[in-house]
Enzyme design. Structure first.
Site, mmCIF file in Angstrom:
data_model
loop_
_atom_site.group_PDB
_atom_site.id
_atom_site.type_symbol
_atom_site.label_atom_id
_atom_site.label_comp_id
_atom_site.label_asym_id
_atom_site.label_seq_id
_atom_site.Cartn_x
_atom_site.Cartn_y
_atom_site.Cartn_z
ATOM 1 N N ASP A 198 0.825 -1.201 0.000
ATOM 2 C CA ASP A 198 0.000 0.000 0.000
ATOM 3 C C ASP A 198 0.860 1.253 0.000
ATOM 4 O O ASP A 198 1.995 1.246 -0.475
ATOM 5 C CB ASP A 198 -0.970 -0.034 1.186
ATOM 6 C CG ASP A 198 -0.246 -0.213 2.524
ATOM 7 O OD1 ASP A 198 0.970 0.043 2.589
ATOM 8 O OD2 ASP A 198 -0.908 -0.619 3.507
ATOM 9 N N SER A 199 0.320 2.328 0.562
ATOM 10 C CA SER A 199 0.914 3.650 0.417
ATOM 11 C C SER A 199 2.319 3.765 0.985
ATOM 12 O O SER A 199 3.170 4.446 0.398
ATOM 13 C CB SER A 199 0.010 4.693 1.084
ATOM 14 O OG SER A 199 -0.316 4.291 2.406
ATOM 15 N N SER A 200 2.598 3.153 2.119
ATOM 16 C CA SER A 200 3.925 3.348 2.706
ATOM 17 C C SER A 200 5.012 2.715 1.857
ATOM 18 O O SER A 200 6.138 3.228 1.798
ATOM 19 C CB SER A 200 3.979 2.820 4.141
ATOM 20 O OG SER A 200 3.557 1.490 4.214
ATOM 21 N N HIS A 228 1.678 9.312 7.519
ATOM 22 C CA HIS A 228 2.601 8.370 6.895
ATOM 23 C C HIS A 228 4.028 8.660 7.365
ATOM 24 O O HIS A 228 4.290 9.635 8.060
ATOM 25 C CB HIS A 228 2.504 8.443 5.370
ATOM 26 C CG HIS A 228 1.285 7.766 4.831
ATOM 27 N ND1 HIS A 228 0.022 8.317 4.942
ATOM 28 C CD2 HIS A 228 1.118 6.575 4.207
ATOM 29 C CE1 HIS A 228 -0.867 7.495 4.394
ATOM 30 N NE2 HIS A 228 -0.226 6.432 3.945
#
Length: 371
Positions: A152-154, A344
């Site tokens: 995902d985003s990280s 984040h």
């Protein structure tokens, strides 16, 4: 539009002073040039006019002779980073349909690397590297080690350059940085080629906050480009390690008709995770699976037990399919500060997470050699 830098390079070695590199952007040219063969990192669609791409973390490497190289783009979406012979990178931001020329180089052999920095909501195209006739050299060879990241985003370095949590979507785009996020950093530590097959907010069977129910990583991760149904196939891509971080499913979970309880959701999550690993094993039979997992040390006893059952079920499914090994890595969230966009990780935390991942893989040296 292109944001270009004029670089004054320092000493490359004793007695070797590099002249300043000049960077210019012009409409795509048609003069006599030849395209360089490239080593590609990540999933792309190779066409007669270049390489269509959408996943983050894509990179291209090539070698050439002479004082000049042209980078051809058809891309109004992404930021790129080009480096020649390991010198300070040139930032190329949303070049559009243009040729970006880097010249002023010493008239000798050079190696260039181009990294995609941002995430893409839709496909774009890199047309390739071009040089004057007679200056073409073979592409750098693939690396022996390969590692694939699914998440995902990280993993994509979402907003990692930001110094604040409250970000607009424009600021997220401008501060996302996949090459300096933990996945790419760990792969580079091991001298490995890598794929970062990650999309912000996407989980295994349920996305962040329940959004985009038809666009989970279970559905998108087999694709060559996330926006198109064509599957990814490349027999040369046989990673020794596949690392998965699939936990956006749990963000904002509430019971509903499909999952009337958390118990039902975790059981379905475990079943689908096991099926995903079985499919991945079919595509990458050499791979060990490394799973970014839940730290249950402070969880209520019922939830901890539920996750232990899920872990057992996932591991059993993967091993029944013939997987070499499955390693669950509990991630202690409290050890890393989340200071960038929307909670984040910033660069400091990404380096620390990369170090954590490197230590865990170093503890299992057989992962790289097939044992």
């Amino acid at each position: 539009m292109l944001r270009f830098l004029i670089l004054s390079a320092a000493l490359a070695m004793v007695g070797d002073v590099r002249p300043p590199q000049r960077v210019t952007s012009t409409p795509a040219a048609t003069d006599a040039q030849e395209r360089l063969p490239v080593h590609v990192g990540g999933r792309v669609e190779a066409t007669a006019t270049g390489y269509r791409h959408q996943w983050p973390g894509i990179y291209f490497e090539a070698a050439f002779r002479g004082p000049r190289v042209v980078l051809r783009f058809d891309d109004a979406i992404n930021e790129w980073r080009a480096s020649i012979d390991g010198a300070t990178p040139v930032t190329i931001d949303r070049p559009g349909k243009a040729d970006v020329t880097i010249d002023g180089l010493l008239p000798r052999t050079h190696r260039i690397r181009l990294d995609k920095v941002t995430e893409s909501a839709q496909p774009a195209r890199f047309g390739g590297f071009f040089v004057a006739l007679g200056n073409r050299l073979p592409a750098p060879p693939p690396r022996r080690r390969q590692i694939e990241f699914i998440g995902d985003s990280s993993m994509a370095g979402y907003g990692a350059r930001a110094d604040r949590i409250d970000c607009t979507q424009a600021q997220v785009r401008a501060t996302t940085d996949t090459p300096d996020a933990f996945a790419a950093l760990a792969a580079q530590h091991f001298g490995a080629d890598y794929q970062v097959n990650a999309i912000s907010g996407r989980g295994l069977i349920r996305n962040f906050g329940g959004s985009a129910p038809q666009g989970t990583m279970e559905q998108l991760s087999p694709r060559r480009l996330p926006a198109e149904p064509a599957p990814y196939r490349d027999p040369r891509w046989q990673p020794q390690i596949v690392m998965l971080k699939l936990q956006a499913d749990f963000a904002g979970f509430r019971p509903d008709a499909r999952w009337p309880s958390l118990d039902a959701f975790v059981a379905d999550y475990a079943a689908h995770y096991g099926e995903l690993l079985a499919r991945l094993h079919g595509r990458t039979p050499r791979a060990v699976f490394v799973l970014w997992w839940f730290d249950t040390s402070g969880a209520p006893p019922g939830q901890a037990a539920m996750l232990r059952v899920a872990e057992t079920r996932i591991g059993a499914a993967a091993r029944a399919a013939g997987a070499r090994d499955v390693l669950f890595l509990p991630f202690v969230t409290g050890q890393f500060r989340a200071t960038a966009c929307h909670g984040h990780y910033g660069f400091e935390a990404h380096r620390q997470i990369a170090d954590w991942l490197v230590r865990e893989i170093d503890a299992h040296p057989g992962f790289w050699d097939g044992r």
